[in-house]
Write an enzyme that holds these catalytic residues in place. Sequence first.
Site, PDB file in Angstrom:
ATOM      1  N   ASP A 125      40.249  20.384 106.241  1.00  0.00           N
ATOM      2  CA  ASP A 125      40.138  18.930 106.041  1.00  0.00           C
ATOM      3  C   ASP A 125      40.179  18.542 104.565  1.00  0.00           C
ATOM      4  OD1 ASP A 125      37.705  20.187 105.692  1.00  0.00           O
ATOM      5  OD2 ASP A 125      36.509  18.518 106.446  1.00  0.00           O
ATOM      6  N   ILE A 148      38.856  28.561 110.204  1.00  0.00           N
ATOM      7  CA  ILE A 148      38.211  29.275 111.316  1.00  0.00           C
ATOM      8  C   ILE A 148      37.342  28.303 112.114  1.00  0.00           C
ATOM      9  CG2 ILE A 148      38.225  31.497 110.117  1.00  0.00           C
ATOM     10  CD1 ILE A 148      35.109  31.101 109.807  1.00  0.00           C
ATOM     11  N   ASP A 149      36.958  27.174 111.505  1.00  0.00           N
ATOM     12  CA  ASP A 149      36.033  26.237 112.155  1.00  0.00           C
ATOM     13  C   ASP A 149      36.664  25.446 113.307  1.00  0.00           C
ATOM     14  OD1 ASP A 149      34.433  27.055 110.068  1.00  0.00           O
ATOM     15  OD2 ASP A 149      34.666  25.228 108.896  1.00  0.00           O
TER      16      ASP A 149
HETATM   17  O1  F6P Z   1      35.222  26.107 106.432  1.00  0.00           O
HETATM   18  C1  F6P Z   1      35.215  27.481 106.541  1.00  0.00           C
HETATM   19  C2  F6P Z   1      33.879  28.029 106.210  1.00  0.00           C
HETATM   20  O2  F6P Z   1      33.983  29.403 106.440  1.00  0.00           O
HETATM   21  C3  F6P Z   1      32.695  27.391 106.956  1.00  0.00           C
HETATM   22  O3  F6P Z   1      32.589  27.835 108.275  1.00  0.00           O
HETATM   23  C4  F6P Z   1      31.550  27.763 106.053  1.00  0.00           C
HETATM   24  O4  F6P Z   1      30.483  26.849 106.152  1.00  0.00           O
HETATM   25  C5  F6P Z   1      32.155  27.705 104.688  1.00  0.00           C
HETATM   26  O5  F6P Z   1      33.542  27.863 104.839  1.00  0.00           O
HETATM   27  C6  F6P Z   1      31.619  28.740 103.727  1.00  0.00           C
HETATM   28  O6  F6P Z   1      32.249  28.604 102.526  1.00  0.00           O
HETATM   29  P1  F6P Z   1      32.030  29.542 101.238  1.00  0.00           P
HETATM   30  O7  F6P Z   1      33.309  30.305 101.108  1.00  0.00           O
HETATM   31  O8  F6P Z   1      31.801  28.593 100.146  1.00  0.00           O
HETATM   32  O9  F6P Z   1      30.863  30.437 101.504  1.00  0.00           O
END
Ligand code: F6P
Length: 368
Positions: A125, A148-149
């Site tokens: 997004d 992945i979400d």
């Molecule tokens: O949006 C993908 C995601 O893996 C989410 O599920 C998670 O909250 C976030 O990214 C974690 O991001 P980072 O790479 O900053 O730990």
Amino acid sequence: MTQSVKRIAISTGGGDAPGLNAVIRAVVLSAVKRGWDCVGIRDGYNGLLMPEEFPSGGVIQLTRKSVRGITHLGGTILGTTNRGNPTKFPVKGADGKIMEVDRSDELIEALQSYGVDSLVSIGGDGSLSIAHHLFQKGLRVIGVPKTIDNDLDRTVVTFGFETAVAFATECLDRLHSTAESHHRVIVVEVMGRYAGWIALNSGIAGSADVILIPEIAYDLNKVADKIRDRERQGINYSIIMVAEGAKPKDGHLSVIEHEIGRAERLGGVGDKIGRDLQKVTGKEVRVVVLGHLLRGGSPVSFDRLTALRFGAAAVRAIDSGENGVMVALDPPVVRYVPLAEATQRMKTVPLDCDTILTGRDLGISFGD
Ligand code: F6P
């Protein structure tokens, strides 16, 4: 109408997801086949906005050779970041404080200086909202939905999601035997941000006893009831699947940190639930956080195929004069939907969806 395309740039932004490399390969091969040139921007847009950080070049030439043998590889050969939003670029002010600056004009000029006439932006997004902003400023842009979400609207699924679900399901299979042997409760926390898709799908496929998702505020007493109910049936272990965005009734999200220039980091709800459940039920509880393991590894065949279809469709979109659109899976076809529509709202789990109804029919508790 065929556009005069000379050079496409590819950017991968946000958290990585299995299948990114497959998209890159499909874009490059489809572009080269048309006689077009392809370049990749390193680490989102940082390769253009912070070129000094990239001694071997912030923009790299992508050829048939550079994308050979990468379909099955996790990660992204271009690198990515969830910090380099060009519209809110974090810059240190004279007072040492971090402030956000809009560097999108500078980015478009940098792309033009490389002779880029079309951008393929692969992201979630955040990245697709940036892509939409660049499109509004006159850049020719095609978006490819990744995460992945699975929380992007207007596509049935994003690539990377099935791989994450398959891995979480395998982990649940492994945890069942140890939970049963030790008569324990095991709480498994998965990513997913504000949507419960990963927890829901893997929780049902992996036979969790309780699934807690952001869309349904949970009551810890109901979770404890489920555990006790199982005990009464002589089943003295339970598996609790928790989405990182799950929140208690009358409570709030578990946020690890909120830093300027990036989305808030969620996490910790599994630990909290584990501690509380141990107190309430008196049972021994263990907590497993799958975290970034869900983002790694080789994409499952569905994600590879979706990613390859998305990459090729993005190039066909450019070829046919589409602009400001996102490729989207609408089985059996891949369609183009306006970026403006795709980025308008987050796709969360509908409470009346068949998967939730299935879970309820199977006797799974959603903590409500
Ligand atoms: O949006 C993908 C995601 O893996 C989410 O599920 C998670 O909250 C976030 O990214 C974690 O991001 P980072 O790479 O900053 O730990």
